[in-house]
Design a protein around this motif. Structure first.
Motif, PDB file in Angstrom:
ATOM      1  N   ARG A  17       3.620  -3.315 -20.172  1.00  0.00           N
ATOM      2  CA  ARG A  17       4.869  -4.039 -20.449  1.00  0.00           C
ATOM      3  C   ARG A  17       5.691  -4.221 -19.183  1.00  0.00           C
ATOM      4  NH1 ARG A  17       5.588  -1.078 -25.410  1.00  0.00           N
ATOM      5  NH2 ARG A  17       6.795   0.403 -24.198  1.00  0.00           N
ATOM      6  N   GLU A  18       5.782  -3.151 -18.390  1.00  0.00           N
ATOM      7  CA  GLU A  18       6.564  -3.231 -17.157  1.00  0.00           C
ATOM      8  C   GLU A  18       5.962  -4.233 -16.193  1.00  0.00           C
ATOM      9  OE1 GLU A  18       7.598  -0.125 -13.699  1.00  0.00           O
ATOM     10  OE2 GLU A  18       8.212   0.494 -15.710  1.00  0.00           O
ATOM     11  N   HIS A  19       4.647  -4.234 -16.013  1.00  0.00           N
ATOM     12  CA  HIS A  19       3.990  -5.188 -15.122  1.00  0.00           C
ATOM     13  C   HIS A  19       4.141  -6.614 -15.648  1.00  0.00           C
ATOM     14  CE1 HIS A  19       1.237  -1.928 -13.173  1.00  0.00           C
ATOM     15  NE2 HIS A  19       2.492  -1.828 -12.831  1.00  0.00           N
ATOM     16  N   TYR A  20       4.069  -6.776 -16.965  1.00  0.00           N
ATOM     17  CA  TYR A  20       4.275  -8.102 -17.547  1.00  0.00           C
ATOM     18  C   TYR A  20       5.690  -8.588 -17.256  1.00  0.00           C
ATOM     19  CZ  TYR A  20       5.074 -11.853 -20.822  1.00  0.00           C
ATOM     20  OH  TYR A  20       5.417 -13.061 -21.362  1.00  0.00           O
ATOM     21  N   GLU A  21       6.672  -7.704 -17.395  1.00  0.00           N
ATOM     22  CA  GLU A  21       8.064  -8.075 -17.136  1.00  0.00           C
ATOM     23  C   GLU A  21       8.254  -8.455 -15.674  1.00  0.00           C
ATOM     24  OE1 GLU A  21      12.087  -8.856 -18.031  1.00  0.00           O
ATOM     25  OE2 GLU A  21      10.275  -8.782 -19.234  1.00  0.00           O
ATOM     26  N   TRP A  22       7.666  -7.687 -14.746  1.00  0.00           N
ATOM     27  CA  TRP A  22       7.736  -8.032 -13.325  1.00  0.00           C
ATOM     28  C   TRP A  22       7.118  -9.400 -13.088  1.00  0.00           C
ATOM     29  CZ3 TRP A  22       5.668  -2.833 -10.982  1.00  0.00           C
ATOM     30  CH2 TRP A  22       6.670  -1.866 -11.052  1.00  0.00           C
ATOM     31  N   PHE A  23       5.950  -9.634 -13.723  1.00  0.00           N
ATOM     32  CA  PHE A  23       5.267 -10.917 -13.552  1.00  0.00           C
ATOM     33  C   PHE A  23       6.136 -12.060 -14.072  1.00  0.00           C
ATOM     34  CE2 PHE A  23       2.310 -14.226 -15.070  1.00  0.00           C
ATOM     35  CZ  PHE A  23       1.744 -14.556 -13.845  1.00  0.00           C
ATOM     36  N   ARG A  62       7.157  -8.430   5.713  1.00  0.00           N
ATOM     37  CA  ARG A  62       5.979  -8.188   6.549  1.00  0.00           C
ATOM     38  C   ARG A  62       5.134  -7.042   5.996  1.00  0.00           C
ATOM     39  NH1 ARG A  62       5.215  -4.402   9.846  1.00  0.00           N
ATOM     40  NH2 ARG A  62       7.400  -3.827  10.029  1.00  0.00           N
ATOM     41  N   THR A  63       5.812  -6.020   5.476  1.00  0.00           N
ATOM     42  CA  THR A  63       5.098  -4.865   4.934  1.00  0.00           C
ATOM     43  C   THR A  63       4.471  -5.186   3.585  1.00  0.00           C
ATOM     44  OG1 THR A  63       6.684  -3.468   6.103  1.00  0.00           O
ATOM     45  CG2 THR A  63       5.317  -2.394   4.458  1.00  0.00           C
ATOM     46  N   LEU A  64       5.124  -6.015   2.779  1.00  0.00           N
ATOM     47  CA  LEU A  64       4.555  -6.427   1.496  1.00  0.00           C
ATOM     48  C   LEU A  64       3.324  -7.309   1.681  1.00  0.00           C
ATOM     49  CD1 LEU A  64       7.782  -7.388  -0.505  1.00  0.00           C
ATOM     50  CD2 LEU A  64       6.275  -5.461  -0.985  1.00  0.00           C
ATOM     51  N   ASP A  65       3.308  -8.110   2.732  1.00  0.00           N
ATOM     52  CA  ASP A  65       2.239  -9.083   2.973  1.00  0.00           C
ATOM     53  C   ASP A  65       0.995  -8.377   3.530  1.00  0.00           C
ATOM     54  OD1 ASP A  65       0.741 -11.365   3.421  1.00  0.00           O
ATOM     55  OD2 ASP A  65       1.911 -12.012   5.157  1.00  0.00           O
ATOM     56  N   ASN A  66       0.274  -7.699   2.650  1.00  0.00           N
ATOM     57  CA  ASN A  66      -0.878  -6.885   3.062  1.00  0.00           C
ATOM     58  C   ASN A  66      -1.961  -7.667   3.781  1.00  0.00           C
ATOM     59  OD1 ASN A  66      -0.143  -4.282   2.296  1.00  0.00           O
ATOM     60  ND2 ASN A  66      -0.715  -4.662   0.169  1.00  0.00           N
ATOM     61  N   ASN A  67      -2.261  -8.868   3.298  1.00  0.00           N
ATOM     62  CA  ASN A  67      -3.363  -9.621   3.908  1.00  0.00           C
ATOM     63  C   ASN A  67      -2.892 -10.508   5.061  1.00  0.00           C
ATOM     64  OD1 ASN A  67      -2.073 -11.646   2.544  1.00  0.00           O
ATOM     65  ND2 ASN A  67      -3.817 -12.190   1.235  1.00  0.00           N
ATOM     66  N   LYS A  68      -1.617 -10.430   5.416  1.00  0.00           N
ATOM     67  CA  LYS A  68      -1.055 -11.102   6.593  1.00  0.00           C
ATOM     68  C   LYS A  68      -1.266 -12.614   6.563  1.00  0.00           C
ATOM     69  CE  LYS A  68      -2.126  -6.925   9.225  1.00  0.00           C
ATOM     70  NZ  LYS A  68      -2.514  -6.175   8.064  1.00  0.00           N
ATOM     71  N   ASP A  69      -1.150 -13.201   5.362  1.00  0.00           N
ATOM     72  CA  ASP A  69      -1.325 -14.657   5.257  1.00  0.00           C
ATOM     73  C   ASP A  69      -0.001 -15.415   5.251  1.00  0.00           C
ATOM     74  OD1 ASP A  69      -0.422 -13.994   2.731  1.00  0.00           O
ATOM     75  OD2 ASP A  69      -2.048 -14.993   1.649  1.00  0.00           O
ATOM     76  N   GLY A  70       1.110 -14.695   5.442  1.00  0.00           N
ATOM     77  CA  GLY A  70       2.406 -15.354   5.523  1.00  0.00           C
ATOM     78  C   GLY A  70       3.096 -15.582   4.197  1.00  0.00           C
ATOM     79  N   VAL A  72       3.729 -13.612   0.100  1.00  0.00           N
ATOM     80  CA  VAL A  72       3.544 -12.439  -0.753  1.00  0.00           C
ATOM     81  C   VAL A  72       3.203 -12.958  -2.146  1.00  0.00           C
ATOM     82  CG1 VAL A  72       4.703 -10.465  -1.840  1.00  0.00           C
ATOM     83  CG2 VAL A  72       5.085 -10.967   0.583  1.00  0.00           C
ATOM     84  N   ASP A  73       2.057 -12.521  -2.665  1.00  0.00           N
ATOM     85  CA  ASP A  73       1.691 -12.916  -4.021  1.00  0.00           C
ATOM     86  C   ASP A  73       2.067 -11.791  -4.992  1.00  0.00           C
ATOM     87  OD1 ASP A  73      -0.393 -10.963  -3.978  1.00  0.00           O
ATOM     88  OD2 ASP A  73      -1.847 -12.438  -3.292  1.00  0.00           O
ATOM     89  N   PHE A  74       1.899 -12.065  -6.272  1.00  0.00           N
ATOM     90  CA  PHE A  74       2.320 -11.098  -7.282  1.00  0.00           C
ATOM     91  C   PHE A  74       1.578  -9.777  -7.136  1.00  0.00           C
ATOM     92  CE2 PHE A  74       1.855  -9.090 -11.474  1.00  0.00           C
ATOM     93  CZ  PHE A  74       3.185  -8.787 -11.706  1.00  0.00           C
ATOM     94  N   ARG A  75       0.287  -9.831  -6.837  1.00  0.00           N
ATOM     95  CA  ARG A  75      -0.498  -8.595  -6.709  1.00  0.00           C
ATOM     96  C   ARG A  75       0.061  -7.711  -5.601  1.00  0.00           C
ATOM     97  NH1 ARG A  75      -4.696  -6.737  -3.694  1.00  0.00           N
ATOM     98  NH2 ARG A  75      -6.061  -5.240  -4.721  1.00  0.00           N
ATOM     99  N   GLU A  76       0.335  -8.305  -4.434  1.00  0.00           N
ATOM    100  CA  GLU A  76       0.898  -7.534  -3.321  1.00  0.00           C
ATOM    101  C   GLU A  76       2.249  -6.936  -3.722  1.00  0.00           C
ATOM    102  OE1 GLU A  76      -0.732  -9.792   0.672  1.00  0.00           O
ATOM    103  OE2 GLU A  76       0.701 -10.863  -0.594  1.00  0.00           O
ATOM    104  N   ALA A  80       3.074  -2.780  -4.408  1.00  0.00           N
ATOM    105  CA  ALA A  80       4.100  -2.100  -3.602  1.00  0.00           C
ATOM    106  C   ALA A  80       5.177  -1.487  -4.487  1.00  0.00           C
ATOM    107  CB  ALA A  80       4.724  -3.086  -2.607  1.00  0.00           C
ATOM    108  N   ILE A  81       5.658  -2.232  -5.472  1.00  0.00           N
ATOM    109  CA  ILE A  81       6.714  -1.709  -6.348  1.00  0.00           C
ATOM    110  C   ILE A  81       6.202  -0.520  -7.144  1.00  0.00           C
ATOM    111  CG2 ILE A  81       8.211  -2.210  -8.323  1.00  0.00           C
ATOM    112  CD1 ILE A  81       9.077  -3.455  -5.670  1.00  0.00           C
ATOM    113  N   SER A  82       5.000  -0.628  -7.687  1.00  0.00           N
ATOM    114  CA  SER A  82       4.427   0.485  -8.451  1.00  0.00           C
ATOM    115  C   SER A  82       4.320   1.732  -7.586  1.00  0.00           C
ATOM    116  CB  SER A  82       3.037   0.121  -8.981  1.00  0.00           C
ATOM    117  OG  SER A  82       3.107  -0.904  -9.919  1.00  0.00           O
ATOM    118  N   MET A  83       3.838   1.543  -6.365  1.00  0.00           N
ATOM    119  CA  MET A  83       3.668   2.686  -5.474  1.00  0.00           C
ATOM    120  C   MET A  83       5.019   3.270  -5.064  1.00  0.00           C
ATOM    121  SD  MET A  83       3.786   3.751  -2.154  1.00  0.00           S
ATOM    122  CE  MET A  83       4.081   2.167  -1.444  1.00  0.00           C
ATOM    123  N   LEU A  84       5.984   2.417  -4.752  1.00  0.00           N
ATOM    124  CA  LEU A  84       7.292   2.912  -4.311  1.00  0.00           C
ATOM    125  C   LEU A  84       8.064   3.600  -5.422  1.00  0.00           C
ATOM    126  CD1 LEU A  84       8.453   0.021  -1.966  1.00  0.00           C
ATOM    127  CD2 LEU A  84       7.894   2.370  -1.305  1.00  0.00           C
TER     128      LEU A  84
END
Length: 198
Positions: A17-23, A62-70, A72-76, A80-84
């Motif tokens: 539910r929480e991930h759905y709400e974030w999405f 910059r820290t959220l952008d894991n794949n350095k493509d410029g 930030v997508d939802f997965r990234e 990060a939010i889940s981990m933090l």
């Protein structure tokens, strides 16, 4: 969503539910499913204090952008939010280390630390996000280096960063990223704010 298994955090229905709400909020604010630096700064700065938080927003981005493509997508973003919010102390510190290691060379220089501290101080003072620290950004940086740079080589390694933060509550509080600075919230009715300020 095969990625869910790799995300730290609560299990079961409440996590879904929480991930759905974030999405839902993410897609509402960013219909393309991607956030550029400009969009992130605009939303993040609107939620905090205008240009005073732009530098900090750039480092968070910059820290959220894991794949350095410029972008930030939802997965990234959700990882990060889940981990933090729910990751272990070490996971949070590893993420924070990346925030301070601006050039991504695996160490933090005094200049990198000072630059981030100055951005955090500007934003925190202007928004009263945190209790006022009696130390200046320079004094804080010097104190952190004194405590963490065990081999006195003028850089802080990841091991020194984690070990020092584990052993010192003040250091840990200064170095850990506050999840509220990267978490989107529902805007109050009639408001257009997208990113939380705390």
């Amino acid at each position: 969503m095969g990625q869910a298994a790799t995300m730290p955090g609560r299990r079961g229905e409440s996590c879904v539910r929480e991930h759905y709400e974030w999405f839902r909020i993410f897609i509402n604010k960013c219909p393309s499913g991607l956030i550029t630096l400009h969009e992130f700064q605009r939303h993040f700065c609107n939620g905090t204090v205008g240009n005073d938080s732009a530098e900090y927003a750039e480092q968070i981005f910059r820290t959220l952008d894991n794949n350095k493509d410029g972008v930030v997508d939802f997965r990234e973003y959700v990882i990060a939010i889940s981990m933090l919010t729910e990751g272990s102390s070490e996971e949070k510190l590893r993420w924070s280390f990346k925030l301070y290691d601006k050039d991504r060379d695996g160490v933090i220089t005094r200049e990198e630390m000072l630059e981030i501290m100055q951005a955090v101080y500007k934003m925190s003072i202007a928004t009263a996000m945190t209790k006022l620290n009696p130390l200046t950004a320079e004094e804080c940086t010097n104190r952190i280096f004194l405590r963490l740079d065990k081999d006195n080589n003028a850089i802080i390694s990841l091991d020194e960063f984690i070990e020092g933060a584990r052993d010192d509550e003040w250091i840990r509080e200064m170095l850990e990223c506050d999840p509220s600075t990267v978490k989107m919230e529902r805007p109050p009715k009639g408001s257009s704010s997208a990113f939380a300020s705390g």
